[in-house]
Write an enzyme that holds these catalytic residues in place. Structure first.
Site, PDB file in Angstrom:
ATOM      1  N   CYS A 226       0.812  -1.224   0.000  1.00  0.00           N
ATOM      2  CA  CYS A 226       0.000   0.000   0.000  1.00  0.00           C
ATOM      3  C   CYS A 226       0.841   1.268   0.000  1.00  0.00           C
ATOM      4  CB  CYS A 226      -0.942  -0.037   1.190  1.00  0.00           C
ATOM      5  SG  CYS A 226      -1.893  -1.575   1.166  1.00  0.00           S
TER       6      CYS A 226
ATOM      7  N   HIS B 213      -2.169   8.213   6.128  1.00  0.00           N
ATOM      8  CA  HIS B 213      -2.402   6.887   5.540  1.00  0.00           C
ATOM      9  C   HIS B 213      -3.758   6.352   6.032  1.00  0.00           C
ATOM     10  CE1 HIS B 213      -1.513   3.149   3.589  1.00  0.00           C
ATOM     11  NE2 HIS B 213      -1.670   2.473   4.710  1.00  0.00           N
TER      12      HIS B 213
ATOM     13  N   GLU C  56      -0.100   5.407  13.478  1.00  0.00           N
ATOM     14  CA  GLU C  56       0.266   6.581  12.680  1.00  0.00           C
ATOM     15  C   GLU C  56       0.069   7.869  13.488  1.00  0.00           C
ATOM     16  OE1 GLU C  56      -2.089   7.284   9.182  1.00  0.00           O
ATOM     17  OE2 GLU C  56      -0.597   8.646   8.323  1.00  0.00           O
TER      18      GLU C  56
ATOM     19  N   LYS D 211      -9.184   8.395   2.459  1.00  0.00           N
ATOM     20  CA  LYS D 211      -9.663   7.002   2.330  1.00  0.00           C
ATOM     21  C   LYS D 211     -11.072   6.841   2.885  1.00  0.00           C
ATOM     22  CE  LYS D 211      -5.259   4.475   2.333  1.00  0.00           C
ATOM     23  NZ  LYS D 211      -4.256   5.455   2.811  1.00  0.00           N
TER      24      LYS D 211
ATOM     25  N   HIS E 142      -9.588   2.206   0.193  1.00  0.00           N
ATOM     26  CA  HIS E 142      -8.141   2.019   0.144  1.00  0.00           C
ATOM     27  C   HIS E 142      -7.764   1.462  -1.229  1.00  0.00           C
ATOM     28  CE1 HIS E 142      -4.110   1.351   1.037  1.00  0.00           C
ATOM     29  NE2 HIS E 142      -4.183   0.626   2.149  1.00  0.00           N
TER      30      HIS E 142
ATOM     31  N   PHE F  27       1.982  -3.272   3.903  1.00  0.00           N
ATOM     32  CA  PHE F  27       2.339  -4.588   4.434  1.00  0.00           C
ATOM     33  C   PHE F  27       3.769  -4.891   3.999  1.00  0.00           C
ATOM     34  CE2 PHE F  27      -2.300  -6.358   4.274  1.00  0.00           C
ATOM     35  CZ  PHE F  27      -2.587  -5.699   5.454  1.00  0.00           C
TER      36      PHE F  27
END
Lengths: 82, 414
Positions: free
Chosen positions: B162, B302, B313, B334, B339, B401
């Site tokens: 991502c 994010h 975050e 998002k 996403h 990831f």
């Protein structure tokens, strides 16, 4: 009843058009797939597989290199029993 | 020849769950519109997650059949966004050896791969089409954009889940910085709304299961959040040096002032709980930009709407910005787009560029009950207006990831 040359040509032109965007009217019997229609080997194989499906025939890989023109392909499909 | 000149953005293109182009997507972001819906496809009924954010405009409405047949859906999105960005940039005249392309993807041509496998099982090897491999390879979208534009300085595809789309922008800036290219077309694309990726993400409990209320499912920072909503689309920018842009009279939208890239080395899929790697990425981006925490006006976070990720975050942002955090307006777009995985970093960089350019931050929707562990000033409602005067700097965070952390620092150009 076997398909006529015109019917096979029309069907093949549709397949070529869908794969490459070439207008169906440009897919004529005397046209070379590579020199006139600028069809690459990947597209040619896709057209072959789709033609096998559409006409219910087998076009062996060894035979594909002999199909230089649209007319060659139409004749082969007709002979193969479409 | 390497350069220390500012690297600027002169073209934007995107196709997203909110719109088929930049203008429509941006208007929807400002309006706080959700792109999520219940998946009507038959296969969705058997899955624990039955919602997603599909592209607002199907590529079939835009691309002729032969282009569609030669490109995976991810490649179709990339081509659509790249064409918009290139036109938007004024189709720069640049020697092909000086034009680069960097288009990332998180997963690659997954729908092509899986449907070809279905064909193999059902009809045999003969029916697997010869374009299968060029369509499924992750570098396919980058290569097709490179072919379209005749780019010969290098065509690349960073893959970092991502964070991929943001990494592409960083890689593109490096290409210009190091002297490999004068103009680079960069971004990310993704098309993974298919039962297998959904089942896989659902197995990780990464996805929201709010199937009854798709528009309320993506809710970053809200106490009721339960995972992300899968989106699809692409975002592409055109980058060049400021002098190159000025010499051809191009409109300059913003500067890519710095990019920070780090890795967690903590866990294959979970974020470092205190966000140490994320914090380092933000610090590096600011250092790279010659900026301090006080300079940051806005962050496009994010924040995917997962319980753990949003908290990590938030902690990382406060660790980096300290007291200056209170003066920063945050948002998570998002909440509206879902996403977009490998496209997220690119689409959100574009949202950040537009927020600076128009001096207006889009809202985070569905934030009704702020998580007690999040001490951030998040734009809600109709969004937030940024100061009308002066240079503004923003960060766009993207994490993936594998422990990939990318922060892109974006600055207004006077």
């Amino acid at each position: 009843m076997a398909a006529s040359e015109q019917e096979i040509l029309a069907g093949l032109a549709e397949i070529v058009n869908e794969e490459t965007g070439i207008p169906t009217g440009d897919v004529a019997l005397d046209k070379s797939f590579t020199d006139d229609l600028d069809i690459d080997s990947l597209s040619m194989m896709t057209i072959v597989v789709n033609a096998e499906d559409k006409f219910g025939v087998k076009i062996p890989d060894d035979e594909v290199k002999n199909l230089k023109t649209v007319g060659d392909a139409v004749a082969f499909i007709q002979r193969a029993g479409a | 020849m390497s350069t220390t000149e500012p690297i600027v953005v002169t073209g934007l293109g995107m196709t997203t769950p909110l719109g088929g182009d930049v203008a429509t997507s941006w208007a929807a972001l400002l309006a706080g519109r959700s792109g999520a819906r219940v998946l009507a496809e038959e296969w969705a009924a058997t899955l624990p997650v039955q919602i997603a954010c599909p592209a607002a405009v199907d590529p079939a409405e835009v691309l002729p059949v032969p282009e569609r047949k030669r490109l995976d859906r991810s490649g179709q999105f990339a081509l659509i966004a790249a064409r918009e960005a290139w036109t938007h940039a004024g189709a720069p005249q640049v020697p092909s050896e000086r034009l680069g392309v960097v288009v990332a993807s998180g997963i690659g041509g997954v729908t092509t791969l899986l449907s070809a496998y279905d064909t193999l099982l059902a009809k045999g090897a003969r029916r697997v089409l010869p374009m299968t491999v060029p369509m499924l390879m992750p570098n396919g979208p980058a290569a097709s954009v490179g072919l379209e534009l005749g780019a010969r300085a290098g065509v690349h595809t960073p893959v970092s889940a991502c964070a991929s789309g943001a990494e592409a922008i960083g890689y593109a800036a490096d290409m210009i910085r190091s002297g490999r290219a004068d103009v680079v077309v960069a971004g990310g694309t993704e098309a993974a709304i298919h039962p297998l990726p959904i089942a896989g993400f659902a197995a990780m409990q990464a996805l929201s299961t709010r199937n009854e209320e798709p528009e309320r499912a993506s809710r970053p920072y809200d106490k009721g959040r339960d995972g992300f909503v899968l989106g699809e689309g692409a975002g592409i920018v055109v980058l060049e040096t400021l002098s190159h842009a000025r010499a051809r009279g191009a409109t300059v939208y913003a500067e890519i002032a710095g990019v920070g890239i780090t890795a967690d080395a903590h866990h294959i899929a979970q974020p470092d709980p205190v966000g140490a790697g994320a914090a380092r990425a933000m610090r590096l981006a600011l250092d790279n930009a010659g900026a301090s925490p006080r300079d940051v006006a806005h962050i496009n976070a994010h924040a995917t709407s997962t319980p753990i990720g949003d908290i990590a975050e938030a902690a990382a942002i406060r660790a980096v910005l300290g007291a200056a955090t209170d003066d920063v307006v945050l948002t998570s777009t998002k909440s509206m787009t879902g996403h977009l995985l490998g496209a997220a970093g690119a689409v959100e960089s574009i949202a950040t560029i537009l927020a600076l350019h128009h001096r207006r931050v889009p809202p985070t929707i569905n934030l009704e009950d702020l998580d007690d562990d999040v001490a951030l000033d998040i734009a809600v409602g109709t969004g937030r207006v940024l100061p009308a005067e002066g240079t503004l700097l923003a960060l766009n965070n993207s994490f993936g990831f594998g422990g990939h952390n990318i922060a892109v620092a974006i600055r207004t150009i006077a």
